[in-house]
Design a protein around this motif. Structure first.
Motif, PDB file in Angstrom:
ATOM      1  N   LEU A 588       0.838  -1.205   0.000  1.00 34.22           N
ATOM      2  CA  LEU A 588       0.000   0.000   0.000  1.00 34.22           C
ATOM      3  C   LEU A 588       0.870   1.251   0.000  1.00 34.22           C
ATOM      4  O   LEU A 588       0.393   2.339   0.295  1.00 34.22           O
ATOM      5  CB  LEU A 588      -0.919  -0.003   1.228  1.00 34.22           C
ATOM      6  CG  LEU A 588      -1.749  -1.274   1.455  1.00 34.22           C
ATOM      7  CD1 LEU A 588      -2.599  -1.129   2.710  1.00 34.22           C
ATOM      8  CD2 LEU A 588      -2.624  -1.560   0.240  1.00 34.22           C
ATOM      9  N   GLY A 589       2.147   1.097  -0.324  1.00 34.30           N
ATOM     10  CA  GLY A 589       3.083   2.214  -0.285  1.00 34.30           C
ATOM     11  C   GLY A 589       2.619   3.392  -1.118  1.00 34.30           C
ATOM     12  O   GLY A 589       2.275   3.257  -2.291  1.00 34.30           O
ATOM     13  N   GLY A 590       2.600   4.573  -0.502  1.00 39.13           N
ATOM     14  CA  GLY A 590       2.229   5.795  -1.200  1.00 39.13           C
ATOM     15  C   GLY A 590       0.753   6.075  -1.272  1.00 39.13           C
ATOM     16  O   GLY A 590       0.338   7.092  -1.849  1.00 39.13           O
ATOM     17  N   CYS A 591      -0.098   5.222  -0.696  1.00 34.18           N
ATOM     18  CA  CYS A 591      -1.539   5.470  -0.724  1.00 34.18           C
ATOM     19  C   CYS A 591      -1.886   6.737   0.061  1.00 34.18           C
ATOM     20  O   CYS A 591      -1.366   6.962   1.162  1.00 34.18           O
ATOM     21  CB  CYS A 591      -2.303   4.285  -0.133  1.00 34.18           C
ATOM     22  SG  CYS A 591      -2.480   2.899  -1.269  1.00 34.18           S
ATOM     23  N   LEU A 609       5.057  -6.716   3.458  1.00 36.43           N
ATOM     24  CA  LEU A 609       4.089  -5.686   3.854  1.00 36.43           C
ATOM     25  C   LEU A 609       4.753  -4.321   3.759  1.00 36.43           C
ATOM     26  O   LEU A 609       5.731  -4.047   4.454  1.00 36.43           O
ATOM     27  CB  LEU A 609       3.603  -5.928   5.281  1.00 36.43           C
ATOM     28  CG  LEU A 609       2.711  -4.837   5.904  1.00 36.43           C
ATOM     29  CD1 LEU A 609       1.451  -4.638   5.074  1.00 36.43           C
ATOM     30  CD2 LEU A 609       2.360  -5.176   7.341  1.00 36.43           C
ATOM     31  N   SER A 610       4.237  -3.481   2.867  1.00 41.57           N
ATOM     32  CA  SER A 610       4.741  -2.121   2.729  1.00 41.57           C
ATOM     33  C   SER A 610       3.622  -1.125   2.977  1.00 41.57           C
ATOM     34  O   SER A 610       2.588  -1.140   2.299  1.00 41.57           O
ATOM     35  CB  SER A 610       5.327  -1.887   1.331  1.00 41.57           C
ATOM     36  OG  SER A 610       5.736  -0.537   1.182  1.00 41.57           O
ATOM     37  N   LEU A 611       3.829  -0.275   3.992  1.00 43.42           N
ATOM     38  CA  LEU A 611       2.916   0.828   4.296  1.00 43.42           C
ATOM     39  C   LEU A 611       3.646   2.157   4.126  1.00 43.42           C
ATOM     40  O   LEU A 611       3.189   3.186   4.624  1.00 43.42           O
ATOM     41  CB  LEU A 611       2.395   0.684   5.723  1.00 43.42           C
ATOM     42  CG  LEU A 611       1.673  -0.634   6.043  1.00 43.42           C
ATOM     43  CD1 LEU A 611       1.399  -0.735   7.539  1.00 43.42           C
ATOM     44  CD2 LEU A 611       0.377  -0.734   5.253  1.00 43.42           C
ATOM     45  N   ARG A 612       4.745   2.137   3.439  1.00 42.49           N
ATOM     46  CA  ARG A 612       5.613   3.303   3.331  1.00 42.49           C
ATOM     47  C   ARG A 612       4.864   4.494   2.720  1.00 42.49           C
ATOM     48  O   ARG A 612       4.146   4.371   1.724  1.00 42.49           O
ATOM     49  CB  ARG A 612       6.822   2.975   2.454  1.00 42.49           C
ATOM     50  CG  ARG A 612       7.835   4.102   2.362  1.00 42.49           C
ATOM     51  CD  ARG A 612       9.051   3.685   1.571  1.00 42.49           C
ATOM     52  NE  ARG A 612      10.074   4.719   1.587  1.00 42.49           N
ATOM     53  CZ  ARG A 612      11.267   4.600   1.019  1.00 42.49           C
ATOM     54  NH1 ARG A 612      11.587   3.483   0.383  1.00 42.49           N
ATOM     55  NH2 ARG A 612      12.150   5.585   1.085  1.00 42.49           N
ATOM     56  N   ASP A 633       7.867  -2.593   5.907  1.00 34.52           N
ATOM     57  CA  ASP A 633       8.332  -1.248   5.574  1.00 34.52           C
ATOM     58  C   ASP A 633       7.297  -0.226   6.053  1.00 34.52           C
ATOM     59  O   ASP A 633       6.191  -0.151   5.518  1.00 34.52           O
ATOM     60  CB  ASP A 633       8.532  -1.119   4.057  1.00 34.52           C
ATOM     61  CG  ASP A 633       9.275   0.155   3.668  1.00 34.52           C
ATOM     62  OD1 ASP A 633       9.448   1.035   4.541  1.00 34.52           O
ATOM     63  OD2 ASP A 633       9.680   0.276   2.496  1.00 34.52           O
ATOM     64  N   VAL A 634       7.659   0.550   7.072  1.00 37.39           N
ATOM     65  CA  VAL A 634       6.784   1.612   7.583  1.00 37.39           C
ATOM     66  C   VAL A 634       7.515   2.959   7.569  1.00 37.39           C
ATOM     67  O   VAL A 634       7.188   3.850   8.348  1.00 37.39           O
ATOM     68  CB  VAL A 634       6.267   1.287   9.000  1.00 37.39           C
ATOM     69  CG1 VAL A 634       5.335   0.101   8.975  1.00 37.39           C
ATOM     70  CG2 VAL A 634       7.427   1.053   9.963  1.00 37.39           C
ATOM     71  N   ARG A 635       8.464   3.115   6.691  1.00 39.33           N
ATOM     72  CA  ARG A 635       9.175   4.383   6.581  1.00 39.33           C
ATOM     73  C   ARG A 635       8.233   5.478   6.074  1.00 39.33           C
ATOM     74  O   ARG A 635       7.281   5.211   5.335  1.00 39.33           O
ATOM     75  CB  ARG A 635      10.371   4.242   5.631  1.00 39.33           C
ATOM     76  CG  ARG A 635      11.515   3.409   6.193  1.00 39.33           C
ATOM     77  CD  ARG A 635      12.611   3.187   5.170  1.00 39.33           C
ATOM     78  NE  ARG A 635      12.162   2.349   4.076  1.00 39.33           N
ATOM     79  CZ  ARG A 635      12.935   1.973   3.055  1.00 39.33           C
ATOM     80  NH1 ARG A 635      14.194   2.372   3.005  1.00 39.33           N
ATOM     81  NH2 ARG A 635      12.448   1.191   2.102  1.00 39.33           N
ATOM     82  N   SER A 636       8.522   6.691   6.484  1.00 40.92           N
ATOM     83  CA  SER A 636       7.734   7.870   6.066  1.00 40.92           C
ATOM     84  C   SER A 636       6.270   7.735   6.442  1.00 40.92           C
ATOM     85  O   SER A 636       5.382   8.197   5.711  1.00 40.92           O
ATOM     86  CB  SER A 636       7.880   8.106   4.550  1.00 40.92           C
ATOM     87  OG  SER A 636       9.230   8.287   4.198  1.00 40.92           O
ATOM     88  N   HIS A 654      13.910  -8.011   6.654  1.00 41.02           N
ATOM     89  CA  HIS A 654      14.056  -6.602   6.311  1.00 41.02           C
ATOM     90  C   HIS A 654      13.059  -5.788   7.128  1.00 41.02           C
ATOM     91  O   HIS A 654      11.863  -5.779   6.839  1.00 41.02           O
ATOM     92  CB  HIS A 654      13.818  -6.391   4.809  1.00 41.02           C
ATOM     93  CG  HIS A 654      14.617  -7.323   3.942  1.00 41.02           C
ATOM     94  ND1 HIS A 654      15.969  -7.183   3.759  1.00 41.02           N
ATOM     95  CD2 HIS A 654      14.244  -8.434   3.253  1.00 41.02           C
ATOM     96  CE1 HIS A 654      16.405  -8.156   2.977  1.00 41.02           C
ATOM     97  NE2 HIS A 654      15.378  -8.926   2.653  1.00 41.02           N
ATOM     98  N   LEU A 655      13.557  -5.127   8.161  1.00 42.11           N
ATOM     99  CA  LEU A 655      12.734  -4.288   9.034  1.00 42.11           C
ATOM    100  C   LEU A 655      13.069  -2.843   8.743  1.00 42.11           C
ATOM    101  O   LEU A 655      14.121  -2.338   9.120  1.00 42.11           O
ATOM    102  CB  LEU A 655      13.001  -4.620  10.500  1.00 42.11           C
ATOM    103  CG  LEU A 655      12.278  -3.753  11.540  1.00 42.11           C
ATOM    104  CD1 LEU A 655      10.779  -3.756  11.314  1.00 42.11           C
ATOM    105  CD2 LEU A 655      12.620  -4.225  12.949  1.00 42.11           C
ATOM    106  N   LEU A 656      12.158  -2.171   8.046  1.00 41.09           N
ATOM    107  CA  LEU A 656      12.380  -0.798   7.614  1.00 41.09           C
ATOM    108  C   LEU A 656      11.454   0.099   8.415  1.00 41.09           C
ATOM    109  O   LEU A 656      10.360   0.465   7.989  1.00 41.09           O
ATOM    110  CB  LEU A 656      12.124  -0.684   6.107  1.00 41.09           C
ATOM    111  CG  LEU A 656      12.863  -1.746   5.257  1.00 41.09           C
ATOM    112  CD1 LEU A 656      12.472  -1.650   3.798  1.00 41.09           C
ATOM    113  CD2 LEU A 656      14.372  -1.604   5.420  1.00 41.09           C
ATOM    114  N   GLY A 657      11.910   0.445   9.630  1.00 44.53           N
ATOM    115  CA  GLY A 657      11.059   1.165  10.562  1.00 44.53           C
ATOM    116  C   GLY A 657      11.138   2.671  10.457  1.00 44.53           C
ATOM    117  O   GLY A 657      10.320   3.367  11.066  1.00 44.53           O
ATOM    118  N   GLY A 658      12.123   3.192   9.729  1.00 47.05           N
ATOM    119  CA  GLY A 658      12.239   4.640   9.620  1.00 47.05           C
ATOM    120  C   GLY A 658      12.472   5.291  10.964  1.00 47.05           C
ATOM    121  O   GLY A 658      13.363   4.896  11.722  1.00 47.05           O
ATOM    122  N   ASN A 659      11.654   6.264  11.314  1.00 44.44           N
ATOM    123  CA  ASN A 659      11.812   7.004  12.566  1.00 44.44           C
ATOM    124  C   ASN A 659      11.098   6.351  13.754  1.00 44.44           C
ATOM    125  O   ASN A 659      11.050   6.927  14.833  1.00 44.44           O
ATOM    126  CB  ASN A 659      11.290   8.439  12.395  1.00 44.44           C
ATOM    127  CG  ASN A 659      12.394   9.355  11.905  1.00 44.44           C
ATOM    128  OD1 ASN A 659      13.508   9.343  12.414  1.00 44.44           O
ATOM    129  ND2 ASN A 659      12.078  10.140  10.888  1.00 44.44           N
TER     130      ASN A 659
END
Length: 819
Positions: A588-591, A609-612, A633-636, A654-659
């Motif tokens: 759902l990245g960019g939704c 799972l991408s929610l970026r 991916d939950v960056r940004s 791959h854990l892309l937690g961002g901030n």
């Protein structure tokens, strides 16, 4: 019409092996289930052989195509059954490794009790499994009986283009005066071929994507040099996808250079005759349309090198093959590009309206859209212009403006047939990877990292003993790029692709192919028609969704078997997740707008799972139930803290937690290869120490906060003994404030430093780069151009050049638009 088996044969081929693995597991199966699994394993092996035979047919009948479609659905359902099996039986129990460890630490009696309890508690699930398996077995038997009743036509040779004359032949006889945009390429290749002063035999290779004009260019160069009488003799022969070296290629060369072959098919004799005929002559030979490296050694030995300035020209769709054929290890390769806007317009208008005729007024808005869709590809421009010539109704042009290959006009079909040659040449695993790209909209920039991980999550990448799945997936991408099926858009510092974007014609082609194979279902809110065959949805791509849309894909019965869901546009386009039990990929990245995650934790097979870039502010507390998850991916996003249950995701790589703040006990996540997280500003020191103990961690991205207040200055620093496996480190911060101490990060090879601006006093605050002993590449980037940025870059370069023993390459970039 070619039958659409493609990627299916590869999937069916893998199912017997997966069933065999299932039989070897120590699961408690109900009576008869093990025998049914063995039956499926045997029957699917035979079915795959039948599929391969169907794929060889040039003109399959309607019954055959219907049978293949049924096999496709059955194969998907069997694979879903296999993947759901262990999860339904285990009921969320520990992983096999954890269960084994528990068994070793427990007494034999307790282990026996645990097994008995598990049998009782999972009995309903095992009954459901057995019932579903019986249904699958019944379907297999029915399909097997249907196949026996069909009468297949003998496989026909597929050396050329089915259903008519190969449109490439037109290029051999094109009038030189009608060529558009070829003047410069003809001049440049002619110079490469002649290469005055070089007497040794030289081979020049021309490569490019299908339809780019390689044959046209080679023909023009051959004609030009022949007219200039630079060679004693010359020949132009085509090899093709189904080569006949003795009967076609060598005899063709002999007939053109003046030698008779006297009959016979002995290849050794023919090679000798060609060499004798070319002896003591300065010759030019064009080998057109070479597909594989198998034929080149045989052809190469036909041509003697007597230092007379003889030349060979080879055309191929494969860049790797072009380098192998050319002289000087690839220095003599001419990569043919696409036509510019002016030449594209000239070629299209001359074919559509005739020379000297302008575009009709009612088509002036549509013609640029059609031309842009052709993307400067000469074959597309000529074919589509020919299809539209003398057809001036506006609605026909509108159809081509949205997809070039949906029309049944013969000229448009010629374009599809040429692209089919390249597609059919792909092995089954690359067909799956190629078709998967139809999920993305036209002109979409596809991030390579995301694409590779999605391929893996979909099961397209096989396990190997010596390479990781990611390395193997990247080799798939490299292969597709070398075949000129996927062009790269941006490269990394080391020359590897960062992102890619499909050519519009290739995109249209794979969309049509995906529809034929029910590989991807597209729902486009901007189009009146939805790209679906009204069958079971396996991969769903919702494009251009807006807040007011009522997406047709909300039909639960159609999407409950979906393996992949990708949404481009507004979050309201996301269907209900509750019943999508076999979903492997959720992107759902960019939704835009709110995204509903109800039912997310029921997706027990979810791997990606991408929610970026979404408005998601909180992840479900039970996300730890997604035991198959490999990428998160939950960056940004607005997520400030990751749930504590995330440490139970033992397969997460791959854990892309961002901030987002990391939970405690992160050291339990032994499978982590890539980590993106906030630095000390949000995580405790103990968490960073735990991260340093993750031995498998290879890539680390840190988001840091820094201020210019001396009393509150935060510096990123690394302990001397932590992060021993990290090979790539990226630090993003508002200000440069980084220190590396001696013996820290000993395996880091790539260092990326991304800052918003430099320090206001013009000083630098990046130190200790010389302590990164294995460093090979440094990328330093600033969003703003100021004295501090310039000083920091200069300091890093000086350290790399004078202090570091490896003298790593430094790549710097300043975004001067923010001056």
């Amino acid at each position: 019409m070619d039958i659409a088996v493609g990627a299916l044969s590869g999937m069916v081929d893998s199912l017997p092996g997966k069933l065999g693995d299932l039989l070897q597991q120590e699961y408690t199966l109900l009576s008869g289930v093990r025998g049914d699994v063995g039956f499926l394993q045997s029957e699917l092996g035979t079915m795959n052989a039948a599929l391969l035979r169907c794929e060889s047919l040039d003109n399959p009948d309607i019954q055959t195509r219907a049978w293949v479609a049924q096999v496709r659905d059955l194969a998907y359902d069997i694979e879903d059954w296999i993947d759901l099996f262990a999860h339904r039986v285990d009921g969320g129990a520990d992983s096999p490794a954890a269960a084994s460890a528990a068994a070793k630490s427990s007494s034999g009696f307790l282990t026996w009790v645990r097994c008995c309890v598990n049998k009782v508690t999972t009995l309903p699930a095992r009954h459901i499994i057995a019932t579903t398996l019986q249904e699958l077995k019944t379907r297999v038997v029915e399909l097997s009986e249907q196949r026996k009743r069909y009468r297949f036509d003998p496989p026909a040779a597929r050396g050329g283009v089915a259903g008519g004359v190969d449109p490439r032949l037109v290029a051999l006889y094109a009038d030189a005066g009608s060529l558009v945009g070829m003047d410069t390429p003809v001049e440049e290749v002619s110079e490469m071929v002649v290469d005055s002063g070089k007497a040794a035999l030289k081979c020049v290779a021309i490569s490019g994507m299908p339809g780019s004009g390689k044959t046209t260019l080679a023909t023009a160069v051959h004609r030009r040099l022949k007219e200039q009488k630079r060679f004693d003799c010359s020949a132009f022969v085509s090899v093709g996808q189904k080569p006949d070296i003795a009967g076609k290629t060598l005899k063709g060369i002999l007939s053109q250079i003046g030698g008779g072959y006297g009959g016979g098919e002995d290849i050794s004799r023919l090679i000798g005759m060609v060499r004798d005929e070319l002896k003591d002559k300065r010759y030019l030979i064009v080998i057109d349309d070479l597909w594989t490296r198998t034929e080149w050694p045989t052809l190469r030995c036909c041509f003697p090198d007597e230092n007379l300035g003889s030349r060979i020209i080879v055309t191929t769709r494969n860049d790797v093959l072009a380098k192998e054929c050319s002289s000087n290890s690839g220095d003599c390769v001419y990569k043919l590009g696409l036509l510019n806007d002016v030449h594209s317009r000239d070629l299209f208008f001359s074919k559509a309206f005739g020379k000297g005729n302008d575009c009709p007024s009612h088509l002036k808005d549509l013609s640029p859209q059609v031309i842009e869709r052709c993307g400067g590809l000469p074959l597309a421009l000529a074919s589509i212009a020919g299809a539209l010539a003398h057809r001036f109704p506006k609605d026909e042009w509108e159809r081509y403006a949205s997809n070039l290959l949906t029309s049944s006009y013969s000229d448009g079909q010629n374009l599809k047939q040429i692209l089919n040659l390249s597609y059919n040449d792909l092995p089954s695993h690359l067909k799956s990877c190629m078709l998967y790209l139809s999920i993305f909209p036209n002109n979409y920039e596809i991030d390579v990292e995301h694409l590779v991980r999605r391929w893996i999550a979909e099961g397209f990448v096989a396990d190997t003993r010596y390479t990781s799945k990611e390395e193997r997936a990247r080799s798939y991408l490299t292969d597709l790029i070398s075949r000129n099926m996927i062009p790269t858009l941006h490269l990394r510092h080391d020359g590897t692709p960062r992102c890619c974007k499909l050519h519009p014609v290739i995109h249209d082609f794979i969309v049509v192919k995906s529809m034929e194979e029910n590989f991807v279902t597209l729902v486009d809110a901007k189009l009146e028609a939805t790209s679906t065959n009204n069958g079971t949805v396996r991969r769903l791509s919702i494009q251009n969704s807006v807040k007011q849309d009522k997406i047709a894909a909300q039909n639960d019965d159609m999407i409950k078997h979906a393996r992949s869901l990708t949404v481009f546009g507004h979050g309201s386009g996301v269907p209900r997740l509750n019943d999508m039990s076999v979903l492997r990929v959720l992107d759902l990245g960019g939704c835009n707008g709110p995204v509903c995650l109800d039912g997310l934790c029921k997706l027990i097979l979810l791997r990606y799972l991408s929610l970026r870039g979404t408005d998601v502010s909180e992840l479900p507390a039970q996300i730890g139930e997604l035991r198959c998850l490999e990428t998160l991916d939950v960056r940004s996003t607005k997520v400030k803290e990751l749930p504590a249950s995330i440490v139970r995701l033992e397969n997460l790589m791959h854990l892309l937690g961002g901030n987002a703040k990391l939970p405690g006990e992160i050291k339990k996540m032994k499978a982590l290869l890539t980590l993106s997280c906030a630095d000390v500003g949000k995580n405790t020191v103990s968490v960073l120490q735990e991260l340093g103990e993750l031995g498998n961690l290879r890539e680390l991205e840190l988001f840091c906060d820094a201020t210019e207040n001396a009393a509150d200055k935060k510096r990123v620093s690394f302990p001397s003994n932590g992060f021993k496996g990290v090979r790539q480190l990226c630090i993003q911060s508002s200000l440069p404030s980084v220190t590396f101490v001696n013996s820290s990060l000993r395996k880091v090879e790539v260092l990326e430093l991304k800052f918003e601006k430099g320090l206001s006093d013009g000083s630098t605050s990046v130190s200790g780069i010389e302590h990164l002993h294995n460093l090979k590449h440094v990328v330093i980037e600033f969003s703003q151009d100021d004295a501090g940025a310039i000083a920091t870059i200069a300091s890093v370069k000086k350290a790399a050049e004078t202090l570091h023993p490896n003298h790593p390459d430094v790549f710097d970039k300043i975004n001067r638009r923010n001056n």
